[in-house]
Design a protein around this motif. Structure first.
Motif, PDB file in Angstrom:
ATOM      1  N   LEU A  87       3.308  14.427  -8.146  1.00 40.29           N
ATOM      2  CA  LEU A  87       4.331  14.523  -7.037  1.00 40.29           C
ATOM      3  C   LEU A  87       5.611  14.429  -7.841  1.00 40.29           C
ATOM      4  O   LEU A  87       6.708  14.929  -7.532  1.00 40.29           O
ATOM      5  N   SER A  88       5.576  13.344  -8.787  1.00 42.45           N
ATOM      6  CA  SER A  88       6.742  13.306  -9.574  1.00 42.45           C
ATOM      7  C   SER A  88       7.466  14.234 -10.209  1.00 42.45           C
ATOM      8  O   SER A  88       8.592  14.480 -10.554  1.00 42.45           O
ATOM      9  N   LEU A  89       6.517  15.216 -10.842  1.00 42.89           N
ATOM     10  CA  LEU A  89       6.920  16.263 -11.458  1.00 42.89           C
ATOM     11  C   LEU A  89       7.629  17.394 -10.343  1.00 42.89           C
ATOM     12  O   LEU A  89       8.580  18.003 -10.687  1.00 42.89           O
ATOM     13  N   TRP A  90       7.151  17.311  -9.549  1.00 38.28           N
ATOM     14  CA  TRP A  90       7.609  18.101  -8.177  1.00 38.28           C
ATOM     15  C   TRP A  90       8.839  17.635  -7.996  1.00 38.28           C
ATOM     16  O   TRP A  90      10.160  18.516  -7.848  1.00 38.28           O
ATOM     17  N   VAL A  91       9.003  16.393  -7.820  1.00 41.97           N
ATOM     18  CA  VAL A  91      10.332  15.918  -7.430  1.00 41.97           C
ATOM     19  C   VAL A  91      11.345  15.872  -8.579  1.00 41.97           C
ATOM     20  O   VAL A  91      12.651  16.129  -8.264  1.00 41.97           O
ATOM     21  N   ASN A  92      11.132  16.070  -9.861  1.00 41.71           N
ATOM     22  CA  ASN A  92      11.858  16.064 -10.876  1.00 41.71           C
ATOM     23  C   ASN A  92      12.614  17.433 -11.168  1.00 41.71           C
ATOM     24  O   ASN A  92      13.639  17.432 -11.666  1.00 41.71           O
ATOM     25  N   LEU A  93      11.951  18.473 -10.444  1.00 41.98           N
ATOM     26  CA  LEU A  93      12.505  19.818 -10.680  1.00 41.98           C
ATOM     27  C   LEU A  93      13.832  19.901 -10.626  1.00 41.98           C
ATOM     28  O   LEU A  93      14.604  20.521 -11.378  1.00 41.98           O
ATOM     29  N   PRO A  94      14.416  19.594  -9.573  1.00 46.94           N
ATOM     30  CA  PRO A  94      16.002  19.943  -9.402  1.00 46.94           C
ATOM     31  C   PRO A  94      16.584  19.202 -10.192  1.00 46.94           C
ATOM     32  O   PRO A  94      18.085  19.668 -10.197  1.00 46.94           O
ATOM     33  N   GLY A 139      -5.529   3.479  -8.921  1.00 44.35           N
ATOM     34  CA  GLY A 139      -6.870   3.912  -8.969  1.00 44.35           C
ATOM     35  C   GLY A 139      -7.255   5.392  -9.242  1.00 44.35           C
ATOM     36  O   GLY A 139      -6.305   6.182  -9.839  1.00 44.35           O
ATOM     37  N   LYS A 140      -8.144   5.823  -8.449  1.00 47.84           N
ATOM     38  CA  LYS A 140      -8.641   7.268  -8.739  1.00 47.84           C
ATOM     39  C   LYS A 140      -7.532   8.486  -8.412  1.00 47.84           C
ATOM     40  O   LYS A 140      -7.308   9.485  -9.108  1.00 47.84           O
ATOM     41  N   ARG A 141      -6.618   8.207  -7.459  1.00 44.66           N
ATOM     42  CA  ARG A 141      -5.643   9.017  -7.191  1.00 44.66           C
ATOM     43  C   ARG A 141      -4.302   8.900  -7.586  1.00 44.66           C
ATOM     44  O   ARG A 141      -3.457   9.535  -7.264  1.00 44.66           O
ATOM     45  N   ALA A 142      -4.095   7.869  -8.578  1.00 41.30           N
ATOM     46  CA  ALA A 142      -3.081   7.527  -9.225  1.00 41.30           C
ATOM     47  C   ALA A 142      -2.269   8.671  -9.925  1.00 41.30           C
ATOM     48  O   ALA A 142      -1.184   8.951 -10.142  1.00 41.30           O
ATOM     49  N   GLY A 156       0.812  -1.057   0.060  1.00 43.56           N
ATOM     50  CA  GLY A 156       0.125  -0.009   0.255  1.00 43.56           C
ATOM     51  C   GLY A 156       0.748   1.412   0.106  1.00 43.56           C
ATOM     52  O   GLY A 156       2.139   1.316   0.256  1.00 43.56           O
ATOM     53  N   PRO A 157       0.306   2.627  -0.359  1.00 43.36           N
ATOM     54  CA  PRO A 157       1.060   3.756  -0.388  1.00 43.36           C
ATOM     55  C   PRO A 157       1.338   4.195   0.770  1.00 43.36           C
ATOM     56  O   PRO A 157       0.761   3.920   1.840  1.00 43.36           O
ATOM     57  N   ASP A 158       2.633   5.164   0.690  1.00 40.10           N
ATOM     58  CA  ASP A 158       2.846   5.801   1.965  1.00 40.10           C
ATOM     59  C   ASP A 158       3.031   7.367   1.400  1.00 40.10           C
ATOM     60  O   ASP A 158       4.127   7.700   1.051  1.00 40.10           O
ATOM     61  N   PRO A 159       1.866   8.085   1.552  1.00 36.11           N
ATOM     62  CA  PRO A 159       1.951   9.585   1.303  1.00 36.11           C
ATOM     63  C   PRO A 159       2.942  10.448   2.033  1.00 36.11           C
ATOM     64  O   PRO A 159       3.380  11.517   1.848  1.00 36.11           O
ATOM     65  N   TYR A 160       3.439   9.830   3.269  1.00 38.65           N
ATOM     66  CA  TYR A 160       4.187  10.818   4.096  1.00 38.65           C
ATOM     67  C   TYR A 160       5.644  11.145   3.429  1.00 38.65           C
ATOM     68  O   TYR A 160       6.367  11.778   3.708  1.00 38.65           O
ATOM     69  N   LEU A 180       3.640   4.465  -5.310  1.00 38.87           N
ATOM     70  CA  LEU A 180       3.674   4.290  -3.489  1.00 38.87           C
ATOM     71  C   LEU A 180       3.536   5.377  -2.929  1.00 38.87           C
ATOM     72  O   LEU A 180       3.739   5.342  -1.473  1.00 38.87           O
ATOM     73  N   ALA A 181       3.208   6.517  -3.518  1.00 39.13           N
ATOM     74  CA  ALA A 181       2.717   7.694  -2.698  1.00 39.13           C
ATOM     75  C   ALA A 181       1.369   7.800  -2.508  1.00 39.13           C
ATOM     76  O   ALA A 181       1.074   7.891  -1.399  1.00 39.13           O
ATOM     77  N   PHE A 182       0.523   7.663  -3.465  1.00 41.75           N
ATOM     78  CA  PHE A 182      -0.860   7.721  -3.291  1.00 41.75           C
ATOM     79  C   PHE A 182      -1.665   6.643  -3.733  1.00 41.75           C
ATOM     80  O   PHE A 182      -2.719   6.713  -3.912  1.00 41.75           O
TER      81      PHE A 182
END
Length: 376
Positions: free
Chosen positions: A159-166, A150-153, A88-92, A145-147
């Motif tokens: 989030l991956s776009l945000w992480v990609n920025l740097p 299903g509907k929240r995919a 299951g995902p870990d949004p933290y 594995l963040a969210f």
């Protein structure tokens, strides 16, 4: 031995024992029975050969029957159904990745007026560490594995776009697209784009050329999928490109060209000839004869979201990074007997200076039972 695990295992940076196909483990010359591990369901996990073996062998001797972790996954779950509760995902994960992204923006501000030498050192020692860590987070988020699914995919993609920025270059969505095949077809020469091309295996066999290969690895690794297994461009990839280009322009406007170079150079250096990049080599290169995947159990897992727990991850790709050590604890009979790495620096050293190692030593596929019997 000098870095290559064969008859008695690996003496430096490796647990000195070796699993063999008859269900025993050789440890410092002594033989011990592996408990509760039947031979047949795990056969493919211990039958990998190197790319060099395949290049020099007869094509008709080779087959691809199944991804090697499939049998392990089924058997482990049969004996340890409690592992399902870890899935299951870990949004933290949002918290540590956001701290890393903001830290990199802060360093962009810090380095805008430094010398070029200082910029290079900072990119290697600071930017390379942060960007490699963020790259591992992209891997984690790419598994939803963040969210979750299903509907929240779609939230995983954002989030991956945000992480990609740097990282300075768009890669998150394309990486997810091809990484799925790495899990689905692990060891299949064309579908698993992590496997070097035959040209790479031929060109980079000398220590100097292997160092060049490692330096160029980020570029080679990013281009290889388009040659081996091209796929149509996705809409999310276009969003990734536009988002990244816009962010790079903002960094340039507010902090100057050195800040942009710092980001891109941190990615190139951090994923190239860098201690953290040892995990690329440690995972599926055949340091131990026949073993499809190796784990690394060491302190650098903290930086790279437990990517070193690689057997555990391939066995259970829907378990988040922070619960992978629990998998090993719950099913010790499937992990404690496997050779593993203790130093990514040692892995890089052996890759360069051991003649048995190099791009040609990546694990790939299996021989037919008949061909395997003849060769052994």
């Amino acid at each position: 031995m000098n870095g290559h695990a064969s008859g008695n295992g690996h003496a430096n940076g490796f647990l000195t024992h070796k699993v063999v196909e008859n269900g025993t483990v050789t440890s410092n010359g002594k033989h011990h029975k592996i408990n509760n591990i039947p031979e047949e369901p795990l056969k493919w996990f211990f039958r990998f050969l190197t790319l060099d073996n395949k290049v020099t062998g007869a094509d008709q001797d080779w087959l691809y029957t199944e991804e090697p972790h499939t049998g392990r996954r089924k058997e482990i779950l049969d004996k340890h159904p409690e592992i399902k509760s870890l899935m299951g995902p870990d949004p933290y994960i949002v918290l540590p990745v956001t701290i890393s992204v903001i830290s990199q923006i802060f360093f962009c501000w810090i380095i805008q007026d430094v010398s070029w030498l200082t910029l290079f050192v900072m990119a290697y020692c600071v930017g390379g560490v942060f960007n490699h860590s963020l790259g591992s987070a992209v891997h984690e988020i790419g598994h939803n594995l963040a969210f979750g699914h299903g509907k929240r995919a779609w939230m995983n993609r954002v989030l991956s776009l945000w992480v990609n920025l740097p990282l300075g270059v768009p890669m998150a969505i394309t990486y997810k697209k091809y990484h799925a095949d790495h899990h689905r077809y692990l060891g299949e020469e064309n579908q698993d784009v992590d496997i070097p091309t035959r040209l790479e295996s031929w060109l980079f066999k000398h220590p100097i050329t292997k160092m060049i290969w490692l330096i160029c690895h980020p570029v080679i690794h990013s281009l290889r999928p388009f040659y081996k297994s091209p796929k149509p461009l996705l809409g999310w990839e276009m969003i990734n490109i536009v988002t990244q280009a816009s962010f790079d322009l903002l960094i340039f406007k507010f902090f100057g060209i050195k800040a942009v170079i710092y980001m891109v150079l941190g990615t190139v250096l951090g994923l190239g000839l860098h201690p953290l990049a040892g995990h690329f080599i440690s995972e599926h290169y055949l340091f131990t004869e026949g073993q499809a995947t190796h784990s690394y159990y060491g302190p650098l897992n903290f930086i790279l979201y437990n990517v070193g727990y690689h057997n555990e991850h391939h066995d259970f790709p829907y378990i988040p990074y922070n619960k992978l050590p629990e998998v090993k604890r719950l099913a010790p009979e499937y992990y404690d007997n496997l050779p593993y790495h203790t130093s990514w620096i040692k892995v890089v050293w052996d890759f360069i200076f051991d003649a048995n190692m190099g791009p040609h030593a990546h694990g790939v596929g299996y021989k037919t039972d008949e061909a395997h019997a003849k060769s052994t």
